[in-house]
Every structure is written in structure tokens, then in C-alpha cells.
Design a protein around this motif. Structure first.
Motif, PDB file in Angstrom:
ATOM      1  N   SER A 117      55.975 -27.186  21.337  1.00 30.96           N
ATOM      2  CA  SER A 117      56.019 -26.211  22.422  1.00 30.96           C
ATOM      3  C   SER A 117      54.666 -26.100  23.128  1.00 30.96           C
ATOM      4  N   THR A 118      53.564 -26.232  22.363  1.00 34.87           N
ATOM      5  CA  THR A 118      52.244 -26.167  22.985  1.00 34.87           C
ATOM      6  C   THR A 118      51.918 -27.445  23.750  1.00 34.87           C
ATOM      7  N   GLU A 119      52.597 -28.538  23.416  1.00 35.68           N
ATOM      8  CA  GLU A 119      52.333 -29.814  24.072  1.00 35.68           C
ATOM      9  C   GLU A 119      53.230 -30.075  25.283  1.00 35.68           C
ATOM     10  N   GLU A 120      54.345 -29.340  25.392  1.00 34.02           N
ATOM     11  CA  GLU A 120      55.375 -29.676  26.377  1.00 34.02           C
ATOM     12  C   GLU A 120      54.862 -29.741  27.808  1.00 34.02           C
ATOM     13  N   GLY A 121      53.992 -28.792  28.173  1.00 36.05           N
ATOM     14  CA  GLY A 121      53.475 -28.770  29.537  1.00 36.05           C
ATOM     15  C   GLY A 121      52.718 -30.036  29.888  1.00 36.05           C
ATOM     16  N   LEU A 122      51.836 -30.484  28.976  1.00 37.54           N
ATOM     17  CA  LEU A 122      51.068 -31.697  29.222  1.00 37.54           C
ATOM     18  C   LEU A 122      51.942 -32.939  29.142  1.00 37.54           C
ATOM     19  N   ILE A 123      52.912 -32.933  28.222  1.00 41.52           N
ATOM     20  CA  ILE A 123      53.829 -34.074  28.128  1.00 41.52           C
ATOM     21  C   ILE A 123      54.548 -34.272  29.463  1.00 41.52           C
ATOM     22  N   GLN A 124      55.046 -33.178  30.019  1.00 41.49           N
ATOM     23  CA  GLN A 124      55.753 -33.267  31.292  1.00 41.49           C
ATOM     24  C   GLN A 124      54.827 -33.729  32.416  1.00 41.49           C
ATOM     25  N   ARG A 125      53.602 -33.171  32.423  1.00 35.19           N
ATOM     26  CA  ARG A 125      52.676 -33.532  33.516  1.00 35.19           C
ATOM     27  C   ARG A 125      52.225 -34.980  33.385  1.00 35.19           C
ATOM     28  N   PHE A 126      51.963 -35.450  32.167  1.00 35.35           N
ATOM     29  CA  PHE A 126      51.573 -36.844  31.976  1.00 35.35           C
ATOM     30  C   PHE A 126      52.720 -37.780  32.336  1.00 35.35           C
ATOM     31  N   THR A 127      53.947 -37.362  32.053  1.00 36.29           N
ATOM     32  CA  THR A 127      55.108 -38.157  32.461  1.00 36.29           C
ATOM     33  C   THR A 127      55.151 -38.290  33.976  1.00 36.29           C
ATOM     34  N   GLU A 128      54.927 -37.189  34.663  1.00 40.56           N
ATOM     35  CA  GLU A 128      54.940 -37.183  36.134  1.00 40.56           C
ATOM     36  C   GLU A 128      53.798 -38.025  36.703  1.00 40.56           C
ATOM     37  N   LEU A 129      52.630 -37.933  36.076  1.00 38.93           N
ATOM     38  CA  LEU A 129      51.489 -38.730  36.542  1.00 38.93           C
ATOM     39  C   LEU A 129      51.744 -40.213  36.298  1.00 38.93           C
ATOM     40  N   GLY A 130      52.469 -40.528  35.227  1.00 41.76           N
ATOM     41  CA  GLY A 130      52.856 -41.916  34.973  1.00 41.76           C
ATOM     42  C   GLY A 130      53.828 -42.412  36.027  1.00 41.76           C
ATOM     43  N   GLN A 131      54.790 -41.571  36.390  1.00 43.08           N
ATOM     44  CA  GLN A 131      55.769 -41.943  37.412  1.00 43.08           C
ATOM     45  C   GLN A 131      55.113 -42.116  38.775  1.00 43.08           C
ATOM     46  N   ALA A 132      54.023 -41.384  38.995  1.00 42.65           N
ATOM     47  CA  ALA A 132      53.295 -41.487  40.259  1.00 42.65           C
ATOM     48  C   ALA A 132      52.323 -42.662  40.259  1.00 42.65           C
ATOM     49  N   GLY A 133      52.212 -43.366  39.135  1.00 44.43           N
ATOM     50  CA  GLY A 133      51.325 -44.517  39.053  1.00 44.43           C
ATOM     51  C   GLY A 133      49.869 -44.173  38.784  1.00 44.43           C
ATOM     52  N   LEU A 134      49.598 -42.912  38.404  1.00 44.46           N
ATOM     53  CA  LEU A 134      48.224 -42.489  38.158  1.00 44.46           C
ATOM     54  C   LEU A 134      47.817 -42.653  36.696  1.00 44.46           C
ATOM     55  N   LEU A 135      48.810 -42.754  35.826  1.00 41.14           N
ATOM     56  CA  LEU A 135      48.569 -43.019  34.409  1.00 41.14           C
ATOM     57  C   LEU A 135      49.534 -44.100  33.945  1.00 41.14           C
ATOM     58  N   ASP A 136      49.147 -44.781  32.880  1.00 42.92           N
ATOM     59  CA  ASP A 136      50.021 -45.773  32.264  1.00 42.92           C
ATOM     60  C   ASP A 136      50.439 -45.213  30.912  1.00 42.92           C
ATOM     61  N   VAL A 137      51.525 -44.433  30.898  1.00 41.98           N
ATOM     62  CA  VAL A 137      51.934 -43.740  29.676  1.00 41.98           C
ATOM     63  C   VAL A 137      53.348 -44.165  29.276  1.00 41.98           C
ATOM     64  N   ARG A 138      53.415 -45.086  28.337  1.00 43.49           N
ATOM     65  CA  ARG A 138      54.719 -45.500  27.830  1.00 43.49           C
ATOM     66  C   ARG A 138      55.287 -44.465  26.870  1.00 43.49           C
ATOM     67  N   ASP A 139      54.411 -43.732  26.221  1.00 44.26           N
ATOM     68  CA  ASP A 139      54.823 -42.693  25.280  1.00 44.26           C
ATOM     69  C   ASP A 139      54.037 -41.423  25.601  1.00 44.26           C
ATOM     70  N   PRO A 140      54.571 -40.544  26.480  1.00 47.18           N
ATOM     71  CA  PRO A 140      53.846 -39.335  26.889  1.00 47.18           C
ATOM     72  C   PRO A 140      53.517 -38.396  25.732  1.00 47.18           C
ATOM     73  N   VAL A 141      54.372 -38.379  24.705  1.00 50.88           N
ATOM     74  CA  VAL A 141      54.100 -37.507  23.558  1.00 50.88           C
ATOM     75  C   VAL A 141      52.842 -37.973  22.827  1.00 50.88           C
ATOM     76  N   MET A 142      52.748 -39.272  22.555  1.00 51.68           N
ATOM     77  CA  MET A 142      51.560 -39.801  21.887  1.00 51.68           C
ATOM     78  C   MET A 142      50.333 -39.686  22.783  1.00 51.68           C
ATOM     79  N   ALA A 143      50.510 -39.895  24.069  1.00 49.43           N
ATOM     80  CA  ALA A 143      49.391 -39.763  25.009  1.00 49.43           C
ATOM     81  C   ALA A 143      48.832 -38.338  24.980  1.00 49.43           C
ATOM     82  N   THR A 144      49.721 -37.363  24.916  1.00 53.68           N
ATOM     83  CA  THR A 144      49.292 -35.962  24.863  1.00 53.68           C
ATOM     84  C   THR A 144      48.519 -35.671  23.586  1.00 53.68           C
ATOM     85  N   LYS A 145      48.990 -36.204  22.464  1.00 57.85           N
ATOM     86  CA  LYS A 145      48.294 -35.995  21.194  1.00 57.85           C
ATOM     87  C   LYS A 145      46.907 -36.648  21.232  1.00 57.85           C
TER      88      LYS A 145
END
Length: 210
Positions: free
Chosen positions: A138-166
Motif C-alpha cells: 500500500s505504501t508502494e502503490e503510488g510510486l509503482i503506478q507513477r513508474f509504470t506511467e513514466l515507463g509508458q511515456a518512454g521516460l523510464l525503462d521499467v519491466r517490473d515496476p514493483v521491483m523498480a519501486t523497491k
């Protein structure tokens, strides 16, 4: 009349719940879960022992409720930091650093954050693993979602947003919180840890260039 009476009952229930939660949090932090009795919680809250059981069932359920409620303040800090720095920005590295700085400053000045950390550390044996996993998520969800969005926008390369957040948390604010407390600890040292952590994170997860 009936509507007014119902409003009073609901208000009274909320007030009693708040008093029970405040008393439980205070006693769990000062005396520990095992040494804190429901009688002591009821006395501190100014309610009957029966009321505590009626509202929360048992002492462990009350501990879970206290930890969960305390975590809400931490979630709000993260959400605010995302809204302030990671929604619109010109430079991702700078935005991530500013996010970390704001979260660290908010957490270090928050009694809720320090209480959450102490409760989780002190009472880990009384907190189910499934509850702790849910709390972490629950504490990670906000960043997981934002990193997913940044990956979709091509600003990050995140195949696993959960691990990226950790990884992001471990390299930045968690590393700051893990530092031994020192009287002469300076803001510049915190900024250096956060800046280097963000740069390492971007080396691993930054936008790939041909």
C-alpha cells in the motif's frame, strides 16, 4: 428527532474509536503489545473494556488497526510528493531528487512515521506476514503506478515496476533513514545520499538511448 439522535450516536462512536486508537497507540509504544492490557487501554481512553472489545474484537485486531491508521499519514506524504514533483516536470532526475527530499523532510518531522517504524519493528512478531506485505504494497502503490506511467511515456525503462519501486526506495530515502542519527548530520549529507541514489536508479532504469 430520530435523525438527530442517530447523528449523536455516530458522532459518539467516532469519538470513542478515536480515543481507543489514541490510547492503544500510546500504550503500545510505551509499554509494548504484550505488556499492554485491554483494561489499561480502556482506562486511558475513558471507555469500558466491553466497548474496546465491541469496537475491535481483540487486542491484536486493535494493534493492526493502529498500525494501519498510522500508515495513512505516510501514504499521504508519498501522494503529496508525487503530486508536487512527479506529475509535471522538465528534468526527471531533478524531479526524483525533489520528491525524495520532500518525503524525507516530511517523514523526519512526523510523529506518525516514527510511530509506524517503531510499532512495526517492536511488534513484528504480533503482526501477520500477510498484513506486513499488504502494508508494504500500500505504501508502494503510488510510486509503482507513477513508474509504470513514466515507463509508458518512454521516460523510464521499467519491466517490473514493483521491483523498480523497491530499488528506488532502497537507494534513496530508506538509505537515509538507515543512517545512524548524529547531532551534526547536515541537510547537505542527506541531499548527497538522495542525489547519488537517484542517479544509480536512473543508470539502471533510465531511458535507453541507441
Amino acid at each position: 428527532m430520530e435523525h438527530t439522535a442517530n447523528k449523536k450516536i455516530r458522532k459518539g462512536s467516532l469519538e470513542k474509536r478515536a480515543k481507543i486508537m489514541a490510547a492503544a497507540r500510546e500504550l503500545f509504544l510505551s509499554d509494548g503489545f504484550d505488556r499492554t492490557s485491554v483494561d489499561a487501554i480502556a482506562a486511558t481512553a475513558g471507555v469500558s473494556k466491553r466497548t474496546v472489545y465491541d469496537y475491535y474484537g481483540d487486542k491484536q485486531s486493535l494493534l493492526l488497526a493502529v498500525v494501519e491508521e498510522t500508515s495513512w499519514a505516510v501514504l499521504d506524504m508519498i501522494k503529496q510528493g508525487i503530486a508536487d514533483h512527479l506529475t509535471e516536470f522538465e528534468n526527471l532526475e531533478e524531479a526524483l531528487i525533489l520528491f525524495c527530499q520532500q518525503f524525507v523532510a516530511s517523514a523526519q518531522g512526523s510523529s506518525d512515521y516514527s510511530a509506524l517504524i517503531r510499532l512495526v519493528m517492536m511488534e513484528s512478531a504480533n503482526l501477520p506476514a500477510s498484513f506486513l506485505e499488504k502494508l508494504d504494497r500500500s505504501t508502494e502503490e503510488g510510486l509503482i503506478q507513477r513508474f509504470t506511467e513514466l515507463g509508458q511515456a518512454g521516460l523510464l525503462d521499467v519491466r517490473d515496476p514493483v521491483m523498480a519501486t523497491k530499488h528506488f526506495a532502497a537507494l534513496t530515502f530508506l538509505l537515509v533513514f538507515d543512517q545512524p542519527k548524529q547531532a551534526d548530520w547536515e541537510e547537505e549529507q542527506t541531499k548527497r545520499i538522495l542525489t547519488e541514489g537517484v542517479r544509480v536508479f536512473l543508470c539502471a532504469y533510465g531511458k535507453r538511448t541507441a
